[in-house]
Design a protein around this motif. Structure first.
Motif, PDB file in Angstrom:
ATOM      1  N   ARG A 172      15.884   3.602   9.492  1.00  0.00           N
ATOM      2  CA  ARG A 172      17.153   4.298   9.268  1.00  0.00           C
ATOM      3  C   ARG A 172      18.325   3.321   9.315  1.00  0.00           C
ATOM      4  O   ARG A 172      19.221   3.363   8.467  1.00  0.00           O
ATOM      5  N   LEU A 173      18.325   2.426  10.285  1.00  0.00           N
ATOM      6  CA  LEU A 173      19.408   1.443  10.383  1.00  0.00           C
ATOM      7  C   LEU A 173      19.451   0.536   9.161  1.00  0.00           C
ATOM      8  O   LEU A 173      20.528   0.266   8.612  1.00  0.00           O
ATOM      9  N   LEU A 174      18.291   0.075   8.717  1.00  0.00           N
ATOM     10  CA  LEU A 174      18.250  -0.810   7.547  1.00  0.00           C
ATOM     11  C   LEU A 174      18.701  -0.096   6.276  1.00  0.00           C
ATOM     12  O   LEU A 174      19.438  -0.664   5.468  1.00  0.00           O
ATOM     13  N   SER A 175      18.271   1.143   6.106  1.00  0.00           N
ATOM     14  CA  SER A 175      18.664   1.865   4.891  1.00  0.00           C
ATOM     15  C   SER A 175      20.153   2.192   4.915  1.00  0.00           C
ATOM     16  O   SER A 175      20.820   2.112   3.876  1.00  0.00           O
TER      17      SER A 175
ATOM     18  N   MET B 238       4.569   0.513  -4.951  1.00  0.00           N
ATOM     19  CA  MET B 238       4.903   0.739  -3.567  1.00  0.00           C
ATOM     20  C   MET B 238       6.196   0.019  -3.195  1.00  0.00           C
ATOM     21  O   MET B 238       6.995   0.548  -2.454  1.00  0.00           O
ATOM     22  N   PHE B 239       6.372  -1.191  -3.704  1.00  0.00           N
ATOM     23  CA  PHE B 239       7.584  -1.936  -3.385  1.00  0.00           C
ATOM     24  C   PHE B 239       8.807  -1.294  -4.024  1.00  0.00           C
ATOM     25  O   PHE B 239       9.903  -1.399  -3.489  1.00  0.00           O
ATOM     26  N   ASN B 240       8.631  -0.626  -5.171  1.00  0.00           N
ATOM     27  CA  ASN B 240       9.765   0.059  -5.797  1.00  0.00           C
ATOM     28  C   ASN B 240      10.253   1.207  -4.928  1.00  0.00           C
ATOM     29  O   ASN B 240      11.440   1.500  -4.894  1.00  0.00           O
ATOM     30  N   PHE B 241       9.348   1.864  -4.236  1.00  0.00           N
ATOM     31  CA  PHE B 241       9.739   2.958  -3.357  1.00  0.00           C
ATOM     32  C   PHE B 241      10.614   2.445  -2.218  1.00  0.00           C
ATOM     33  O   PHE B 241      11.633   3.047  -1.891  1.00  0.00           O
ATOM     34  N   PHE B 242      10.232   1.331  -1.608  1.00  0.00           N
ATOM     35  CA  PHE B 242      10.983   0.795  -0.481  1.00  0.00           C
ATOM     36  C   PHE B 242      12.205  -0.005  -0.901  1.00  0.00           C
ATOM     37  O   PHE B 242      13.028  -0.357  -0.058  1.00  0.00           O
TER      38      PHE B 242
ATOM     39  N   ASN C  81      14.486   1.215  -2.823  1.00  0.00           N
ATOM     40  CA  ASN C  81      15.561   2.192  -2.906  1.00  0.00           C
ATOM     41  C   ASN C  81      15.918   2.652  -1.490  1.00  0.00           C
ATOM     42  O   ASN C  81      15.110   3.284  -0.819  1.00  0.00           O
ATOM     43  N   PRO C  82      17.128   2.358  -1.014  1.00  0.00           N
ATOM     44  CA  PRO C  82      17.475   2.711   0.365  1.00  0.00           C
ATOM     45  C   PRO C  82      17.524   4.220   0.615  1.00  0.00           C
ATOM     46  O   PRO C  82      17.297   4.666   1.737  1.00  0.00           O
ATOM     47  N   GLN C  83      17.769   5.009  -0.427  1.00  0.00           N
ATOM     48  CA  GLN C  83      17.780   6.467  -0.250  1.00  0.00           C
ATOM     49  C   GLN C  83      16.377   6.981   0.077  1.00  0.00           C
ATOM     50  O   GLN C  83      16.211   7.862   0.920  1.00  0.00           O
ATOM     51  N   ASN C  84      15.351   6.417  -0.570  1.00  0.00           N
ATOM     52  CA  ASN C  84      13.965   6.791  -0.270  1.00  0.00           C
ATOM     53  C   ASN C  84      13.593   6.399   1.157  1.00  0.00           C
ATOM     54  O   ASN C  84      12.913   7.150   1.858  1.00  0.00           O
ATOM     55  N   VAL C  85      14.025   5.230   1.576  1.00  0.00           N
ATOM     56  CA  VAL C  85      13.717   4.759   2.928  1.00  0.00           C
ATOM     57  C   VAL C  85      14.410   5.637   3.963  1.00  0.00           C
ATOM     58  O   VAL C  85      13.835   5.942   5.013  1.00  0.00           O
ATOM     59  N   LEU C  86      15.615   6.089   3.663  1.00  0.00           N
ATOM     60  CA  LEU C  86      16.337   6.969   4.577  1.00  0.00           C
ATOM     61  C   LEU C  86      15.605   8.304   4.738  1.00  0.00           C
ATOM     62  O   LEU C  86      15.448   8.804   5.851  1.00  0.00           O
ATOM     63  N   GLN C  87      15.127   8.864   3.646  1.00  0.00           N
ATOM     64  CA  GLN C  87      14.369  10.123   3.728  1.00  0.00           C
ATOM     65  C   GLN C  87      13.049   9.920   4.465  1.00  0.00           C
ATOM     66  O   GLN C  87      12.631  10.757   5.268  1.00  0.00           O
ATOM     67  N   TRP C  88      12.371   8.818   4.179  1.00  0.00           N
ATOM     68  CA  TRP C  88      11.093   8.532   4.833  1.00  0.00           C
ATOM     69  C   TRP C  88      11.295   8.301   6.334  1.00  0.00           C
ATOM     70  O   TRP C  88      10.464   8.692   7.142  1.00  0.00           O
TER      71      TRP C  88
END
Length: 82
Positions: A66-69, A1-5, A7-14
């Protein structure tokens, strides 16, 4: 789960999904709680009022994600893969 977050590209899509869900919940909640003239069961009416609270909360969370990613993406320039 931490690997998903991580990656900033994954967070942007989420974050786009969270923003969309928050907006949909807010609009459905406003329509059902304040604009619809038909009779609704009390549980549905309570759910509609809850959506007017949960929807903006999701909007705020999605916007911060979105701002953080975007900040993290600006720190690491894009790499060209040849």
């Amino acid at each position: 789960m931490f690997n998903f977050f991580s990656n900033p590209q994954n967070v942007l899509q989420w974050s786009s999904r969270v923003l969309g869900a928050g907006l949909a919940m807010l609009l459905v909640g406003i329509y059902g709680a304040y604009l619809y003239d038909g009779h609704l069961a009390i549980t549905v009416l309570v759910a509609m009022h809850a959506m007017t609270i949960i929807g903006p909360t999701l909007l705020k969370i999605g916007y911060v994600m979105r701002l953080l990613s975007q900040y993290r993406l600006s720190q690491f320039p894009a790499r060209v893969v040849a």
